[in-house]
Motif scaffolding. Sequence first.
Motif, PDB file in Angstrom:
ATOM      1  N   ASP A   1      -9.970  35.240   1.844  1.00 24.25           N
ATOM      2  CA  ASP A   1      -9.403  36.483   1.312  1.00 24.25           C
ATOM      3  C   ASP A   1      -9.760  36.659  -0.171  1.00 24.25           C
ATOM      4  OD1 ASP A   1      -7.791  38.694   0.690  1.00 24.25           O
ATOM      5  OD2 ASP A   1      -5.904  37.688   1.149  1.00 24.25           O
TER       6      ASP A   1
ATOM      7  N   MET B   1     -13.509  37.369  -0.660  1.00 25.58           N
ATOM      8  CA  MET B   1     -13.845  38.766  -0.338  1.00 25.58           C
ATOM      9  C   MET B   1     -13.291  39.718  -1.387  1.00 25.58           C
ATOM     10  SD  MET B   1     -13.555  39.117   3.804  1.00 25.58           S
ATOM     11  CE  MET B   1     -11.864  38.551   3.836  1.00 25.58           C
ATOM     12  N   LEU B   2     -12.054  39.497  -1.838  1.00 21.96           N
ATOM     13  CA  LEU B   2     -11.459  40.350  -2.862  1.00 21.96           C
ATOM     14  C   LEU B   2     -12.335  40.378  -4.111  1.00 21.96           C
ATOM     15  CD1 LEU B   2      -9.213  42.028  -4.241  1.00 21.96           C
ATOM     16  CD2 LEU B   2      -8.058  39.862  -4.747  1.00 21.96           C
TER      17      LEU B   2
ATOM     18  N   SER C   1      -9.957  46.809  -2.359  1.00 25.63           N
ATOM     19  CA  SER C   1     -10.552  45.511  -2.024  1.00 25.63           C
ATOM     20  C   SER C   1      -9.508  44.564  -1.448  1.00 25.63           C
ATOM     21  CB  SER C   1     -11.168  44.876  -3.270  1.00 25.63           C
ATOM     22  OG  SER C   1     -12.228  45.628  -3.754  1.00 25.63           O
TER      23      SER C   1
ATOM     24  N   SER D   1      -9.798  42.878   2.182  1.00 24.67           N
ATOM     25  CA  SER D   1      -9.882  41.419   2.314  1.00 24.67           C
ATOM     26  C   SER D   1      -8.673  40.861   3.070  1.00 24.67           C
ATOM     27  CB  SER D   1     -10.016  40.760   0.947  1.00 24.67           C
ATOM     28  OG  SER D   1      -8.870  40.951   0.155  1.00 24.67           O
TER      29      SER D   1
ATOM     30  N   SER E   1      -8.962  38.875   6.673  1.00 23.62           N
ATOM     31  CA  SER E   1      -8.441  37.507   6.760  1.00 23.62           C
ATOM     32  C   SER E   1      -7.247  37.425   7.719  1.00 23.62           C
ATOM     33  CB  SER E   1      -8.083  36.953   5.386  1.00 23.62           C
ATOM     34  OG  SER E   1      -7.018  37.659   4.813  1.00 23.62           O
TER      35      SER E   1
END
Length: 143
Positions: free
Chosen positions: A36, A39-40, A54, A58, A62
């Motif tokens: 997470d 990706m963020l 975002s 994310s 997740s």
Amino acid sequence: MNILLRNRYTRAIVQNETTMQAAKYFIVGGSCTVFDFTMLFGFTHFLQINYLISSVLSFTISAIVNYYLCVNWVFNIRVVEKRHREFIYYFFLSVIGLGLSTLLIWMFTELVGLYYMFSKLIATFITYWVNFGTRKYFLHTRK
């Protein structure tokens, strides 16, 4: 007397099972949290997407990964027999966690002035327990 011993024994098993589930959930949650956060940061830093959008993206991705890991490794008891229905319930509970997480990230970033990744870290510590408790109670506990 026998019923009393059985209740103590049953309570000990349930407590031990919950402890084991919490430990496994910690591993799954930790892995999904790293995913997470990665990706963020990637969405926000490299793709220049607003940190709140975002965060939603994310968290959602997740949460889906978390669902599959939880139902296949963490929780033995399945209250909802149809997997697609269970996923809908799981996702609904995740949306509650997402709402709480997004609110906390916004508050800590905009009102307190923290860096969005640090705000996410604080929100993660809080929503971890909310997510574990609601999923355990509503989806993986026999009533």
